[in-house]
Design an enzyme around this catalytic site. Sequence first.
Site, PDB file in Angstrom:
ATOM      1  N   SER A 151      -0.009  23.021 121.679  1.00  0.00           N
ATOM      2  CA  SER A 151       1.138  22.473 122.423  1.00  0.00           C
ATOM      3  C   SER A 151       1.499  21.052 122.014  1.00  0.00           C
ATOM      4  CB  SER A 151       0.860  22.560 123.915  1.00  0.00           C
ATOM      5  OG  SER A 151       0.583  23.899 124.237  1.00  0.00           O
ATOM      6  N   ARG A 166       4.089  15.227 115.024  1.00  0.00           N
ATOM      7  CA  ARG A 166       3.400  14.019 115.484  1.00  0.00           C
ATOM      8  C   ARG A 166       2.577  14.389 116.702  1.00  0.00           C
ATOM      9  NH1 ARG A 166       8.286  14.158 117.369  1.00  0.00           N
ATOM     10  NH2 ARG A 166       9.136  13.625 115.334  1.00  0.00           N
ATOM     11  N   ASP A 204       3.133  26.020 124.271  1.00  0.00           N
ATOM     12  CA  ASP A 204       2.934  26.484 125.657  1.00  0.00           C
ATOM     13  C   ASP A 204       4.257  26.863 126.335  1.00  0.00           C
ATOM     14  OD1 ASP A 204       3.696  23.817 125.752  1.00  0.00           O
ATOM     15  OD2 ASP A 204       2.068  23.152 127.051  1.00  0.00           O
TER      16      ASP A 204
END
Length: 481
Positions: A151, A166, A204
């Site tokens: 996630s 990132r 997610d």
Amino acid sequence: MATPGSSRASLPQDLRHEIQKLEEQFSTDAAKLKQITDRFISELDKGLSVEGGSIPMNPTWVMSFPDGYETGTFLALDMGGTNLRVCQITLTDQKSEFDIIQSKYRMPEELKTGESDELWEYIADCLQQFVDSHHADKSTIEKLPLGFTFSYPATQHYIDEGVLQRWTKGFDIAGVEGENVVPMLEAALERRNVPIKLVALINDTTGTLIASAYTDTSMKIGCIFGTGCNAAYMENAGSIPKLAHMNLPPDTPMAINCEWGAFDNEHAVLPMTPYDILIDKDSPRPGQQAFEKMIAGLYLGEIFRLVVLDLHNKEHMFLNQDMSAFKKPYSMDSSFLSAIEEDPFENLQETYDLFNKMGINSTNPELELIRRLAELIGTRAARLSACGVAAISKKKGYKTCHVGADGSVFNKYPHFKARGAQALREILDWPEKTNPRQEDPIEILAAEDGSGVGAALIAALTLQRVQEGNLAGILHLENFK
Ligand code: GLC
């Protein structure tokens, strides 16, 4: 109409002025929310364009909704911000039904800012433990298909790869950004000889969208309001200019992981306070996740801590008190704010006790300010997050739909749902309800388990489409045999 969960107080002039200032700083009136929503819509479009924008809008290669008749047994690994969870999910022959066994492992805090190898070794250890305890004789089993819920923002040219754009949510592990994380996990699993083949890397939010749609076909958006904040929805390939080179038929569905936490990184519309600016400056990734830093559970307690310390330093409250408990960054999580907002007593006895345990003796006016501050932070988070839901709904022309939401803030933070619903009403100009039990046109509801059942469903849908000959966005075909 009264704001859900608001409180009144009689305060000495001094703190009343401070409260007024905070109210101005943290306010998000309907006009502001509408302005944010309009900008949000254009930023969603920009993210889908070839040039791109702040919001990544990552295509996920999840290319259909489930119909409830998916079957099979899958492993799911959930690497969220707080826990690590391994599940085995069996999608049964019964429509929309499943069996699940799962184990939770703590995600050690040091790992979040440690070395890349340590992270993958730890995850592989957990998977190995799980497989060992549930599949006694490993030599006889075929490789188990795994859906990996990772996630964080990841570029996916294929569903079975994920190049980390990132780190978010306070993670800061060198050597992973810009890399495909799948081979990292696979290498650690191979070293242990764990019989697993990764078939899908998912977010997610995408898992939440698909798991929720498994049981409720009105679900059009999946959201997480937890440690981080984000959403996914189903787009048509024809509306994703940055995928034009793939020549997919324009009506092909493609789930998009928005990564909307990055909305307004350029600081054009969000009403940032000096505290938000400080949080950003001192975070491992300044300039990133502007929207998330005002909404997500990781940051709510920190905003509170910074305000209280500031008022103390300016000699407005807690004079001559030992504030050492307030000195450590991120020492207050959002459950601390929840506890303050949940204090049922008129005299805020529980809040008094909470502070007393930290060695701080609070006066009544100070308690009133604390309560109001928690309300302001929690209300702002709920109202801003509604802008994202409103933006996707408007962009897609959804006048009515269900939105599946999960995460600690959505599930546990007091009044979050009611405040979000109220904000949606203001943004979308819905008429007042004639019957209080009537549903809102767009309802944000508790989702099904996205990173467990959702990951399994996505693995099943992907295996299924490969069998049917849709090989778009598949890297390792050999894993789908
Ligand atoms: C952060 C992550 C995103 C995730 C969200 C909720 O925003 O970047 O991928 O969906 O947190 O966990």
